[in-house]
Design an enzyme around this catalytic site. Structure first.
Site, PDB file in Angstrom:
ATOM      1  CG  ASN A   8      -1.762   1.243   1.333  1.00  0.00           C
ATOM      2  OD1 ASN A   8      -1.787   2.059   0.404  1.00  0.00           O
ATOM      3  ND2 ASN A   8      -2.451   1.408   2.451  1.00  0.00           N
ATOM      4  CD1 TRP A   9       3.957   1.269  -2.556  1.00  0.00           C
ATOM      5  CD2 TRP A   9       3.728   2.080  -4.634  1.00  0.00           C
ATOM      6  NE1 TRP A   9       4.789   0.543  -3.376  1.00  0.00           N
ATOM      7  CE2 TRP A   9       4.661   1.028  -4.666  1.00  0.00           C
ATOM      8  CE3 TRP A   9       3.414   2.732  -5.820  1.00  0.00           C
ATOM      9  CZ2 TRP A   9       5.305   0.623  -5.833  1.00  0.00           C
ATOM     10  CZ3 TRP A   9       4.042   2.330  -6.994  1.00  0.00           C
ATOM     11  CH2 TRP A   9       4.981   1.289  -6.995  1.00  0.00           C
ATOM     12  CE  LYS A  10      -0.167   3.150   4.743  1.00  0.00           C
ATOM     13  NZ  LYS A  10      -0.055   3.221   6.190  1.00  0.00           N
ATOM     14  CG  HIS A  96      -5.905   1.997   4.959  1.00  0.00           C
ATOM     15  ND1 HIS A  96      -5.404   2.915   5.856  1.00  0.00           N
ATOM     16  CD2 HIS A  96      -4.935   1.050   4.812  1.00  0.00           C
ATOM     17  CE1 HIS A  96      -4.182   2.533   6.215  1.00  0.00           C
ATOM     18  NE2 HIS A  96      -3.883   1.408   5.596  1.00  0.00           N
ATOM     19  CD  GLU A  98      -2.857   5.397   6.720  1.00  0.00           C
ATOM     20  OE1 GLU A  98      -2.827   5.458   5.490  1.00  0.00           O
ATOM     21  OE2 GLU A  98      -1.980   4.796   7.405  1.00  0.00           O
ATOM     22  CD  GLU A 169      -3.582  -2.517   7.129  1.00  0.00           C
ATOM     23  OE1 GLU A 169      -2.468  -2.757   6.642  1.00  0.00           O
ATOM     24  OE2 GLU A 169      -4.214  -1.478   6.884  1.00  0.00           O
ATOM     25  N   GLY A 175       2.438   2.016  10.965  1.00  0.00           N
ATOM     26  CA  GLY A 175       3.427   3.090  10.872  1.00  0.00           C
ATOM     27  C   GLY A 175       4.105   3.416  12.189  1.00  0.00           C
ATOM     28  CB  SER A 213       5.025  -2.345  12.131  1.00  0.00           C
ATOM     29  OG  SER A 213       4.677  -1.007  12.458  1.00  0.00           O
ATOM     30  N   GLY A 234       2.814  -1.137   4.343  1.00  0.00           N
ATOM     31  CA  GLY A 234       2.912   0.283   4.040  1.00  0.00           C
ATOM     32  C   GLY A 234       4.363   0.693   3.836  1.00  0.00           C
ATOM     33  N   GLY A 235       4.977   1.242   4.865  1.00  0.00           N
ATOM     34  CA  GLY A 235       6.316   1.829   4.761  1.00  0.00           C
ATOM     35  C   GLY A 235       7.344   0.938   4.067  1.00  0.00           C
TER      36      GLY A 235
END
Ligand code: 13P
Length: 249
Positions: A8-10, A96, A98, A169, A175, A213, A234-235
């Site tokens: 997920n590149w957000k 998601h 966010e 999640e 994150g 994470s 993600g990251g």
């Protein structure tokens, strides 16, 4: 069913950065292992470019990070399933954390998005997960049950397991570098599995991904756990070097 290894590149990456990352990822991974499927949730502006860079390569797919549940219309700033498909997406994320917590999306809206995306021929990863406050208040089971019930409200009970996956999640692990421990993942995924079996006739076959994470050095342990059928990253998915190690872990 293959493990779903999803990035997920957000809100990261220009088209050029996206193209470079996909080129490096394909070089590092090659044909994904027979039991793995690679999926990249790119920002809207990069979907077409990621799709072109993938060039239909076996074992890879691209998705959007959100959609609006209508074919078209006066919905300024939103994107339709048809527009996502036109750009090359075959998958989409819904719910998601966010979007739930920063953009204020309700369970009801997440449910409409999930059902509509499926009805329009997109595959969906529906995200759920509790906040730290909910966990500490002993509400884990109740929160997951509510998010699943409302998130799947309009989904046909016999939805194909190839078309729908759930991503667990925990919000406190996104994150933060705080990965959920094996016991926490096992408990949450078993809860999700039990709920899915009640809500859908195909519920015992749906893939349940873990996200929060995930890194190259914790992936192998996480995906070996019962009821963990992939990861949503993600990251550590932003660099081909680390995401390729996750895909191959
Ligand atoms: P991180 O891997 O950066 O914790 O993000 C997880 C996530 O939100 C994936 O959707």
């Amino acid at each position: 069913m293959k493990k779903l290894m999803a990035a997920n590149w957000k809100m990261y990456k220009t088209r050029e950065e996206a193209a470079m990352t996909i080129a490096s990822l394909k070089l590092a991974v090659g044909l994904p292992p027979a039991d793995r499927e690679v999926l990249v949730f790119a920002p809207f502006t990069a979907i077409e470019c990621v799709s072109a860079c993938l060039g239909g390569a076996d074992g890879y797919a691209v998705g959007g990070q959100d959609l609006y549940p209508a074919v078209e219309g006066a919905f300024t700033g939103e994107i339709s399933p048809g527009q996502l498909k036109d750009a090359g997406a075959t998958w989409v994320l819904t719910g998601h954390s966010e979007r739930r917590h920063i953009l204020g999306e309700s369970d009801e809206l997440v449910g409409r998005k999930t059902a509509f995306a499926l009805s329009q021929g997109l595959k969906v990863v529906l995200c759920i997960g509790e906040t730290l406050a909910e966990r500490e208040a002993g509400q884990l089971q109740a929160v997951l049950a509510r998010q699943l019930k409302e998130g799947l409200a309009g989904v046909p009970g016999d939805v194909s397991a190839a078309d729908l996956a759930i991503a667990y999640e925990p919000v406190w692990a996104i994150g933060t570098g705080k990965v959920a421990g094996p016991a926490e993942i096992l408990e949450a995924h078993a809860t999700v599995r039990a709920q899915l079996a009640q809500l859908l006739t195909t519920g015992s076959n749906l893939r349940i991904l873990y996200g929060g994470s995930v890194k190259p050095d914790n992936t192998a342990e996480i995906i070996s756990l019962d009821n963990v059928d992939g990861v949503l990253v993600g990251g550590a998915s932003l660099q081909a070097e680390s995401f390729s190690r996750i895909v191959l872990a």
